[in-house]
Motif scaffolding. Structure first.
Motif, short mmCIF file in Angstrom:
data_model
loop_
_atom_site.label_atom_id
_atom_site.label_comp_id
_atom_site.label_asym_id
_atom_site.label_seq_id
_atom_site.Cartn_x
_atom_site.Cartn_y
_atom_site.Cartn_z
N THR A 106 20.74 39.98 19.98
CA THR A 106 20.07 41.09 19.32
C THR A 106 18.68 41.29 19.91
O THR A 106 18.10 40.37 20.47
CB THR A 106 19.92 40.84 17.81
N TYR A 107 18.20 42.51 19.77
CA TYR A 107 16.92 42.89 20.35
C TYR A 107 16.06 43.59 19.31
O TYR A 107 16.58 44.30 18.45
CB TYR A 107 17.15 43.83 21.53
N GLU A 108 14.77 43.40 19.42
CA GLU A 108 13.85 44.09 18.51
C GLU A 108 12.52 44.26 19.22
O GLU A 108 12.20 43.54 20.16
CB GLU A 108 13.65 43.28 17.22
N MET A 109 11.76 45.21 18.76
CA MET A 109 10.43 45.42 19.32
C MET A 109 9.59 44.15 19.12
O MET A 109 9.68 43.51 18.08
CB MET A 109 9.73 46.58 18.60
N ASN A 110 8.81 43.84 20.11
CA ASN A 110 7.89 42.71 19.97
C ASN A 110 6.59 43.23 19.35
O ASN A 110 5.76 43.81 20.02
CB ASN A 110 7.61 42.11 21.34
N HIS A 111 6.45 43.00 18.07
CA HIS A 111 5.26 43.50 17.40
C HIS A 111 4.10 42.52 17.52
O HIS A 111 3.09 42.68 16.86
CB HIS A 111 5.56 43.79 15.93
N MET A 112 4.33 41.52 18.34
CA MET A 112 3.30 40.52 18.57
C MET A 112 2.95 39.73 17.32
O MET A 112 2.02 38.97 17.31
CB MET A 112 2.01 41.16 19.10
N GLU A 113 3.72 39.94 16.27
CA GLU A 113 3.45 39.13 15.09
C GLU A 113 4.59 38.13 14.97
O GLU A 113 5.74 38.43 15.22
CB GLU A 113 3.38 39.95 13.81
N HIS A 114 4.21 36.96 14.58
CA HIS A 114 5.17 35.90 14.34
C HIS A 114 6.00 36.29 13.13
O HIS A 114 5.46 36.60 12.08
CB HIS A 114 4.36 34.64 14.08
N THR A 169 11.85 56.86 32.61
CA THR A 169 13.10 57.62 32.74
C THR A 169 13.55 58.06 31.34
O THR A 169 13.09 57.52 30.34
CB THR A 169 14.24 56.78 33.36
N VAL A 170 14.44 59.04 31.34
CA VAL A 170 14.96 59.55 30.06
C VAL A 170 15.60 58.42 29.27
O VAL A 170 15.37 58.27 28.06
CB VAL A 170 16.04 60.62 30.32
N GLN A 171 16.40 57.62 29.95
CA GLN A 171 17.14 56.57 29.27
C GLN A 171 16.20 55.55 28.64
O GLN A 171 16.41 55.08 27.52
CB GLN A 171 18.06 55.86 30.27
N ARG A 172 15.15 55.20 29.36
CA ARG A 172 14.22 54.21 28.84
C ARG A 172 13.48 54.75 27.62
O ARG A 172 13.22 54.01 26.67
CB ARG A 172 13.26 53.79 29.94
N GLN A 173 13.16 56.01 27.67
CA GLN A 173 12.51 56.61 26.50
C GLN A 173 13.42 56.56 25.29
O GLN A 173 13.00 56.22 24.19
CB GLN A 173 12.14 58.06 26.79
N ALA A 174 14.69 56.89 25.53
CA ALA A 174 15.64 56.91 24.41
C ALA A 174 15.77 55.53 23.79
O ALA A 174 15.72 55.37 22.57
CB ALA A 174 17.00 57.41 24.89
N VAL A 175 15.93 54.51 24.64
CA VAL A 175 16.07 53.15 24.12
C VAL A 175 14.79 52.73 23.40
O VAL A 175 14.83 52.17 22.30
CB VAL A 175 16.39 52.15 25.25
N TYR A 176 13.67 53.04 24.00
CA TYR A 176 12.39 52.67 23.39
C TYR A 176 12.24 53.30 22.00
O TYR A 176 11.91 52.63 21.03
CB TYR A 176 11.24 53.10 24.29
N ASN A 177 12.54 54.58 21.95
CA ASN A 177 12.40 55.28 20.67
C ASN A 177 13.36 54.73 19.63
O ASN A 177 12.99 54.56 18.47
CB ASN A 177 12.66 56.78 20.85
N TYR A 178 14.56 54.44 20.06
CA TYR A 178 15.52 53.92 19.09
C TYR A 178 15.08 52.56 18.56
O TYR A 178 15.16 52.29 17.37
CB TYR A 178 16.91 53.84 19.71
N LEU A 179 14.58 51.73 19.46
CA LEU A 179 14.12 50.40 19.05
C LEU A 179 12.92 50.52 18.11
O LEU A 179 12.78 49.73 17.17
CB LEU A 179 13.73 49.58 20.27
N THR A 180 12.07 51.46 18.38
CA THR A 180 10.89 51.64 17.55
C THR A 180 11.29 52.01 16.12
O THR A 180 10.70 51.55 15.15
CB THR A 180 9.99 52.75 18.12
#
Lengths: 141, 141
Positions: free
Chosen positions: A82-90, A18-29
DNA sequence: GTAACTGCAAACCTTTTGCAGCTTG
DNA sequence: CAAGCTGCAAAAGGTTTGCAGTTAC
């Protein structure tokens, strides 16, 4: 931004596009540090094109977290999550107690220690949580 | 329990002596792990003799925290704050994810690291929080 | 077409606060 | 007695939820 790429990413995680999910994803990235739901909401609604409801932001963050795309933490002193992208790195963070800014730290100082601790205590060590509190260069002045 | 001793302790910290504060203090002293305001409230109101209001518990915990008697933390996943006696020793815990038992760890693996980190980032490092999760010897079987 | 998502408003839960009355020193 | 606590009830702030309408596949 690459909405086609996002469609693929979402599909991989079983997330409807969805548009909203893309926006949130991009912002988090783009975010370089963990942010609150409200920060995301504020930013996105400023650029009117991406306007959306705060509860939608929460629902999306929840979904992303459950799917493993995003990491949630409650480390903030003011109680906000708080939220952040999970970069899979510790990774660990350095938090300023004055301005609440959060900066990621390179490397983990506990790798060897964990191994030794497991041997000496006979625990099967799974993970650890570490946060370091201090005053950032700006706030020290 | 030693109410006379408590009077002395409170005086030393500039805390006015009241029944409620003694009750909270005693309960915190006996607690072996960090607890929430509500847990304290529930426990104390069960033993009717110590009945008191939840907001009083919060106010007392706040006061104790400001005076340095108590440590507050927001690490809980559910967002509730927890409180524990400040034993003035820097200490970390090993937590079993199966049985939730908490064991203190001897020594801190981060002393040198903190110093180096402060130098390299120009932050004034104040403190850190660390908890290590694993499975205890008993639960491994 | 239908299952799933979003917006809105209201609810929820933990924590804080204003105020009147009571305690402590 | 004066200063400062406490209880109560109401507010505040972050997060969740129910429902009706809309969107994606």
């Amino acid at each position: 931004m690459g909405s086609i790429d996002l469609k693929v990413v979402f599909k991989k995680y079983g997330i409807k596009n969805t548009v909203q999910r893309q926006a949130v994803y991009n912002y988090l990235t783009d975010a370089s540090a963990p942010i609150t739901a409200e920060q995301i909401y504020m930013e996105l609604t400023q650029s009117e094109s991406d306007a959306m409801n705060l509860s939608t932001v929460y629902r999306i963050l929840d979904l992303f977290t459950k799917k493993g795309l995003v990491l949630k933490s409650n480390l903030q002193a003011d109680g906000k999550s708080t939220y952040e992208m999970n970069h899979m790195e510790h990774r660990h963070h350095l938090i300023c107690v004055k301005c609440n800014s959060i900066v990621p730290i390179k490397g983990c100082p506990l790798e060897d220690y964990e191994k030794r601790l497991g041997e000496s205590t006979n625990y099967q060590i799974l993970e650890h949580h570490l946060e370091i509190l201090g005053i950032c260069p700006k706030c020290r002045k």
